[in-house]
Design a protein around this motif. Structure first.
Motif, PDB file in Angstrom:
ATOM      1  N   GLN A 335       0.821  -1.216   0.000  1.00 33.28           N
ATOM      2  CA  GLN A 335       0.000   0.000   0.000  1.00 33.28           C
ATOM      3  C   GLN A 335       0.855   1.267   0.000  1.00 33.28           C
ATOM      4  O   GLN A 335       0.348   2.378  -0.091  1.00 33.28           O
ATOM      5  N   CYS A 336       2.193   1.076   0.154  1.00 30.60           N
ATOM      6  CA  CYS A 336       3.079   2.238   0.270  1.00 30.60           C
ATOM      7  C   CYS A 336       3.363   2.833  -1.106  1.00 30.60           C
ATOM      8  O   CYS A 336       3.667   2.117  -2.058  1.00 30.60           O
ATOM      9  N   LEU A 337       3.273   4.165  -1.189  1.00 31.02           N
ATOM     10  CA  LEU A 337       3.467   4.843  -2.480  1.00 31.02           C
ATOM     11  C   LEU A 337       4.878   5.398  -2.643  1.00 31.02           C
ATOM     12  O   LEU A 337       5.134   6.188  -3.545  1.00 31.02           O
ATOM     13  N   CYS A 338       5.806   4.957  -1.797  1.00 31.32           N
ATOM     14  CA  CYS A 338       7.171   5.485  -1.900  1.00 31.32           C
ATOM     15  C   CYS A 338       7.879   4.905  -3.126  1.00 31.32           C
ATOM     16  O   CYS A 338       7.497   3.844  -3.619  1.00 31.32           O
ATOM     17  N   PRO A 339       8.913   5.589  -3.652  1.00 28.79           N
ATOM     18  CA  PRO A 339       9.611   5.101  -4.843  1.00 28.79           C
ATOM     19  C   PRO A 339      10.185   3.690  -4.658  1.00 28.79           C
ATOM     20  O   PRO A 339      10.236   2.910  -5.608  1.00 28.79           O
ATOM     21  N   THR A 340      10.589   3.352  -3.437  1.00 28.21           N
ATOM     22  CA  THR A 340      11.167   2.021  -3.197  1.00 28.21           C
ATOM     23  C   THR A 340      10.089   0.945  -3.364  1.00 28.21           C
ATOM     24  O   THR A 340      10.296  -0.050  -4.071  1.00 28.21           O
ATOM     25  N   CYS A 341       8.935   1.134  -2.730  1.00 27.69           N
ATOM     26  CA  CYS A 341       7.868   0.131  -2.820  1.00 27.69           C
ATOM     27  C   CYS A 341       7.247   0.094  -4.213  1.00 27.69           C
ATOM     28  O   CYS A 341       6.732  -0.927  -4.641  1.00 27.69           O
ATOM     29  N   GLN A 342       7.300   1.212  -4.937  1.00 30.06           N
ATOM     30  CA  GLN A 342       6.739   1.253  -6.289  1.00 30.06           C
ATOM     31  C   GLN A 342       7.614   0.487  -7.292  1.00 30.06           C
ATOM     32  O   GLN A 342       7.132   0.050  -8.320  1.00 30.06           O
ATOM     33  N   THR A 366      14.830   5.811   2.116  1.00 28.58           N
ATOM     34  CA  THR A 366      13.756   6.485   1.369  1.00 28.58           C
ATOM     35  C   THR A 366      12.389   5.972   1.838  1.00 28.58           C
ATOM     36  O   THR A 366      11.482   6.753   2.126  1.00 28.58           O
ATOM     37  N   HIS A 367      12.242   4.653   1.903  1.00 29.21           N
ATOM     38  CA  HIS A 367      10.954   4.083   2.352  1.00 29.21           C
ATOM     39  C   HIS A 367      10.625   4.540   3.775  1.00 29.21           C
ATOM     40  O   HIS A 367       9.510   4.982   4.045  1.00 29.21           O
ATOM     41  N   ASN A 368      11.608   4.432   4.672  1.00 27.47           N
ATOM     42  CA  ASN A 368      11.333   4.757   6.087  1.00 27.47           C
ATOM     43  C   ASN A 368      10.966   6.228   6.269  1.00 27.47           C
ATOM     44  O   ASN A 368      10.107   6.561   7.090  1.00 27.47           O
TER      45      ASN A 368
HETATM   46 ZN    ZN Z   1       7.592   2.198   0.769  1.00 25.17          ZN
END
Ligand code: ZN
Length: 400
Positions: A335-342, A366-368
Motif C-alpha cells: 500500500q506504500c506509495l514510496c519510490p522504493t515500494c513502487q 527512502t521508504h522509512n
Molecule cells: Zn515504501
C-alpha cells in the motif's frame, strides 16, 4: 519574522497545529529527521523533497567540532551551507556531551561502565574532550546559544544536563535546577540584540527536566511556564521501559503552557508517537527511522507483518537481511506509495544488503522517511476528523 505557533484544533489532548517559521510552515504533529552532521545519512536533497520531509534537526555538538560554527555562519547558516531551504532545528549540544560522561541509557541498561574523567560539569558549563581528536572543549549556556545562532536554525534549544536513569533523586534535582539556571542564561543571551550572530527569526525552546520524578517534573513545568520561551522540549531520563516513559511524559506535560509548541526529544517509535500525540505532543525527532534503514530494517504498519513464512508478529519493522525474504517478490508494503515500494521487491532489497550494495540502505532510508511522513499525515487527518483512536488501533493492531 519570529516563529509562531497556532493550534487549529484540539481533540481530547491531541492538537492539530502549524509552526510558522521564516523558512516555511511545519504542519503539526510532525516528525523531524536528524541531519546530525548537516546531512541525512542515506538521503540527498532530492530524496528529502520526494518523501515530503517538512523539517530537519541538526546537531550542535557535531557541527561545532566539525566544520565549526563560524564556517557554517559564513556560508549563510545551515540553509545556505546544506542547500536545504526548508525549516531547521538544532539541539543544544548537551545531549552528546553528557552522554559522553554519563553513558547512554542503552549502555546503562547493558551495564557498561562509563568513561571517567572525560566530562566536568560546573555552574559555568561543561568541559569535555572532542571524540574526534581528544582536544579540550567548553560549552556554557551562552556558548551553546552563540553556536546555535551561528548555525542559524529556525528553532533552537537551551543547554541542559541530561541526567541518566541511575543517578539519585538528589542529583537529578540538583542538575535540573542548574539546567534551569542555564536556561535563563540561554534566554538572556538569546535576547541580546548585540550578540555577534543574533538572528531575529529564531525561536528558543526551554526543556523540561526532572527525570522520572513527578514532583521534579512539576517544578520544571513551573519554571518553564513563567519563563518567556517560544516552545518546550521534554528531555532528560524518561525511564527504562514504555510504561515508565508514558508516565514521565504525562507528568512532564501536566500543567505545561498549552499555547506553546511541545517537542518530545529523541522519541520515534510508531506506538510512542501515537501515544505522544494523544497526550498533546506536537513534534518528535529520532535517528531511528534512518539508522534502521541503513542497517536493513524497513518500517511497516505493525498489523501488516504477516507472511506465509513467519507467524503474525506486531513489530514495527522487518529485517530484510533475513533469509525468509530471499524469494519474496512483494514490495515492503503493497500500500506504500514510496519510490522504493513502487519499484522494488523485498527479495531485491535482501539481495542488495547481502551483496553489500549501498543502494540497499538508500532505498530503505527512502521508504522509512516516506513512511514516517505518511504516518504523521494520517495522524493530522485523524485529529481533523476526530478519529485518532481508530487510527491508533488500525496502526497498532490492538484489535484482540
Ligand atoms: Zn515504501
Amino acid at each position: 519574522m519570529k516563529p509562531s505557533f497556532r493550534i487549529l484544533k484540539t481533540v481530547g489532548k491531541a492538537r492539530l497545529g502549524q509552526l510558522l517559521t521564516a523558512h516555511g510552515v511545519i504542519e503539526t504533529p510532525s516528525f523531524f529527521f536528524c541531519a546530525t552532521k548537516a546531512a541525512l545519512k542515506g538521503a540527498d536533497l532530492q530524496t528529502l523533497h520526494r518523501v515530503q520531509t517538512p523539517v530537519l534537526l541538526a546537531n550542535t555538538y557535531h557541527l561545532m567540532l566539525q566544520p565549526g560554527a563560524p564556517r557554517i555562519a559564513a556560508a549563510g547558516g545551515l540553509q545556505g551551507f546544506m542547500g536545504w531551504k526548508g525549516p531547521t532545528f538544532t539541539d543544544s549540544g548537551g545531549y552528546q556531551i553528557f552522554s559522553l560522561g554519563h553513558g547512554s541509557v542503552h549502555e546503562e541498561l547493558k551495564g557498561k561502565s562509563r568513561p571517567q574523567g572525560r566530562l566536568k560539569i560546573t555552574e559555568e558549563g561543561a568541559f569535555f574532550y572532542s571524540y574526534r581528536d581528544g582536544s579540550p572543549w567548553y560549552l556554557s549556556a551562552e556558548k551553546s546559544i552563540e553556536v546555535q545562532q551561528a548555525l542559524g536554525a529556525d528553532c533552537i534549544f537551551t543547554l541542559d544536563e541530561c541526567t541518566p536513569f541511575h543517578v539519585s533523586t538528589e542529583y537529578t534535582a540538583q542538575a535540573m535546577r542548574r539546567s534551569h539556571r542555564w536556561a535563563q542564561r540561554c534566554l538572556d543571551a538569546f535576547n541580546d540584540p548585540t550578540a555577534q550572530y543574533h538572528r531575529s527569526y529564531q525561536g528558543l525552546y526551554g526543556i523540561s527536566q526532572g527525570g522520572i520524578y513527578p514532583e521534579l517534573r512539576q517544578e520544571s513545568t513551573e519554571f518553564l511556564n513563567q519563563t518567556e520561551f517560544f516552545g518546550h522540549g521534554i528531555g532528560g531520563s524518561l525511564g527504562t521501559c514504555k510504561t515508565q516513559m508514558y508516565e514521565v511524559v504525562e507528568s512532564a506535560l501536566q500543567g505545561l503552557c498549552p499555547e506553546r509548541p511541545i517537542h518530545l526529544l529523541g522519541i520515534g517509535g510508531i506506538e510512542d508517537i501515537l501515544y505522544g500525540v494523544s497526550q498533546g505532543i506536537d513534534t518528535f525527532d529520532c535517528v531511528a527511522p534512518t539508522r534502521l534503514g541503513r542497517h536493513g530494517g524497513a518500517l511497516i504498519r505493525p498489523y501488516y507483518w504477516q507472511t506465509a513464512l513467519e507467524p503474525f508478529h506486531p513489530r514495527e519493522s522487518i529485517n530484510l537481511l533475513k533469509a525468509c525474504f530471499t524469494e519474496d517478490d512483494r514490495p515492503i508494503d503493497d500500500q506504500c506509495l514510496c519510490p522504493t515500494c513502487q519499484n522494488h521487491s523485498r527479495a531485491y532489497l535482501h539481495h542488495l544488503f547481502k551483496a553489500k550494495e549501498s543502494t540497499g540502505g538508500t532505498l530503505l532510508v527512502t521508504h522509512n522517511m516516506f513512511f514516517m511522513n505518511q504516518l504523521m499525515k494520517e495522524i493530522r487527518q485523524a485529529i481533523e476528523q476526530e478519529n485518532l483512536e481508530v487510527l491508533s488501533k488500525k496502526w497498532l493492531a490492538r484489535l484482540a
